[in-house]
Scaffold this active site. Structure first.
Site, short mmCIF file in Angstrom:
data_model
loop_
_atom_site.label_atom_id
_atom_site.label_comp_id
_atom_site.label_asym_id
_atom_site.label_seq_id
_atom_site.Cartn_x
_atom_site.Cartn_y
_atom_site.Cartn_z
N ARG A 102 0.69 -1.39 -0.04
CA ARG A 102 0.34 -0.21 0.01
C ARG A 102 1.01 1.58 -0.10
NH1 ARG A 102 -5.26 1.12 3.14
NH2 ARG A 102 -6.25 -0.12 1.89
N HIS A 129 -7.21 0.86 -6.70
CA HIS A 129 -7.54 0.41 -5.08
C HIS A 129 -8.00 -1.14 -5.77
CE1 HIS A 129 -8.06 -1.21 -1.39
NE2 HIS A 129 -8.65 -0.47 -1.00
N GLN A 132 -9.66 -3.95 -3.78
CA GLN A 132 -10.74 -3.36 -3.41
C GLN A 132 -12.39 -4.13 -4.74
OE1 GLN A 132 -12.07 -1.72 -0.35
NE2 GLN A 132 -13.89 -3.20 -0.78
N ASP A 224 -17.05 7.34 -2.45
CA ASP A 224 -16.33 6.99 -1.07
C ASP A 224 -15.88 8.13 -0.29
OD1 ASP A 224 -13.61 5.84 0.30
OD2 ASP A 224 -12.34 6.45 -1.93
N CYS A 264 -16.80 1.12 0.10
CA CYS A 264 -15.45 0.71 0.03
C CYS A 264 -14.93 0.03 2.13
CB CYS A 264 -13.93 0.59 -0.47
SG CYS A 264 -13.46 2.37 -0.05
N ARG A 292 -13.51 -8.99 1.24
CA ARG A 292 -11.77 -8.96 0.97
C ARG A 292 -10.91 -10.38 0.80
NH1 ARG A 292 -10.18 -3.63 1.32
NH2 ARG A 292 -8.11 -5.09 0.72
N1 NVA Z 1 -9.89 6.86 -1.63
C1 NVA Z 1 -9.24 6.04 -0.35
C2 NVA Z 1 -9.90 4.78 -0.36
C3 NVA Z 1 -9.50 4.24 1.09
C4 NVA Z 1 -9.85 2.81 1.09
C5 NVA Z 1 -8.01 6.68 0.07
O1 NVA Z 1 -7.36 6.04 -1.26
O2 NVA Z 1 -7.81 6.86 0.81
N1 CP Z 2 -11.06 -0.33 1.66
C1 CP Z 2 -10.16 -0.77 2.31
O1 CP Z 2 -9.11 -0.76 1.69
O2 CP Z 2 -9.79 -0.40 3.67
P1 CP Z 2 -8.49 -0.34 4.99
O3 CP Z 2 -7.83 1.02 4.73
O4 CP Z 2 -8.74 -0.49 6.02
O5 CP Z 2 -7.75 -1.52 4.49
#
Ligand code: NVA
Ligand code: CP
Length: 309
Positions: A102, A129, A132, A224, A264, A292
């Site tokens: 990540r 992502h 997801q 989101d 998500c 997930r």
């Molecule tokens: N768009 C959000 C998704 C979190 C799972 C982010 O990047 O923070």
């Molecule tokens: N939706 C998602 O990726 O959640 P987290 O940020 O908790 O991993």
């Protein structure tokens, strides 16, 4: 060897294959049958950003597949102190079997893939992502929605989730309407890829700034956060500029009868979604979160199979 960095790298048939693997493994797991598909394999999990679902699903998933997962927070490993990603990749390449990361920059994932000689999975970047999306597609399929011909409305920020929906629609051939405020559209280069893919798949991709038009008769509505990780300084400005983009009862009433709502997570009630709509659709949203685990197992097993092919 194959990586899982964006759905744009994966064909329609491969997306459907991964979903089938996930479904099969889920069925076994629900019967408490955990087959060691990845026996004694190690997954390195690099996290430059926070996570609940991604961390837990990959860690529990890997264990249930007979392997082990290492949680490598950016705060603790030398990467966070400036060790180059290509050196980190080469070190991990001689010690573990697969990497999930990540990160902020998509190019860091590409560098991990290039230098590690291991399958690399995108656990979220600023751009995409995709893991997801696999859980979202699995959930909709289980809910009886035809994931190749559904109409999906994405309302909110043009971010990594929007981009991933664009890739999914353009590969699978479903209809996606995206509505963002002015100035928060999905990046042009992503939309261009989606439109290009759509020529082959027959997907209908509509990009606009009117949430009501997007939601009108949609089978699935999704949104989101308005403030993604790394954008915290922009919160006040964003909240003001996203006025009118909260998915609430009035908006959902425009969707098809029995339309599904996905998120998500984490969700910010009163911003991108109202409390009542969130709770009305909580069963769908938490099924999505729980999927997930199963979807991520599908992705890991597929990456392993591709390495051995
Ligand atoms: N768009 C959000 C998704 C979190 C799972 C982010 O990047 O923070
Ligand atoms: N939706 C998602 O990726 O959640 P987290 O940020 O908790 O991993």
């Amino acid at each position: 060897m194959r990586h899982f960095l964006t759905l744009n790298d994966i064909s329609k048939d491969e997306i459907l294959d991964i979903l089938q693997i996930a479904k099969d493994i889920k069925k076994e797991a629900l019967n408490k049958e955990y087959k060691p598909y990845l026996k004694d394999q190690f997954l390195a999990m690099i996290f430059e950003k926070s996570s609940t679902r991604t961390r837990v699903s990959f860690e529990v998933g890997m264990q249930q597949l007979g392997g082990k997962a290492l949680f490598l927070s950016n705060k603790d490993i030398q990467l966070g102190r400036g060790e180059p990603i290509k050196d980190t990749a080469r070190v991990l390449g001689g010690m573990v079997d697969m990497i999930m990361a990540r990160v902020y920059k998509q190019s860091d994932l590409e560098e991990l893939a290039k230098f590690s000689n291991l399958p690399v999975i995108n656990g979220l970047s600023d751009d995409f992502h995709p893991v997801q999306l696999m859980a979202d597609l699995l959930t909709l399929d289980e809910l009886g929605v035809d994931i190749t011909s559904m109409k999906v409305a994405y309302v909110g920020d043009g971010n990594n989730m929007t981009n991933s929906w664009l890739m999914a629609a353009s590969k699978l051939g479903f209809e996606l309407r995206v509505a963002t405020p002015n100035g928060y559209e999905a990046p042009k280069w992503v939309v261009d890829i989606a439109l290009q893919n759509a020529k082959q798949s027959g997907a209908i991709i509509k990009i606009g700034n009117d949430p009501k038009e997007a939601i009108n008769s949609a089978d699935v509505v999704t949104t989101d956060t308005w403030v993604s990780m790394g954008q915290e300084d922009e919160k006040a400005k964003r909240v003001a500029e996203f006025n009118g983009f909260c998915v609430d009862k009035d908006m959902m009433n425009l969707a098809a009868p029995k339309a599904k709502f996905l998120h998500c997570l984490p969700a910010y009630r009163g911003y991108e979604v109202s409390e009542d709509i969130f709770e009305l659709h909580a069963d769908e949203i938490f099924a999505e979160a729980h999927n997930r685990l199963h979807a991520q197992k599908g992705v890991m097993v597929w990456c392993d199979r591709m390495r051995n092919e």
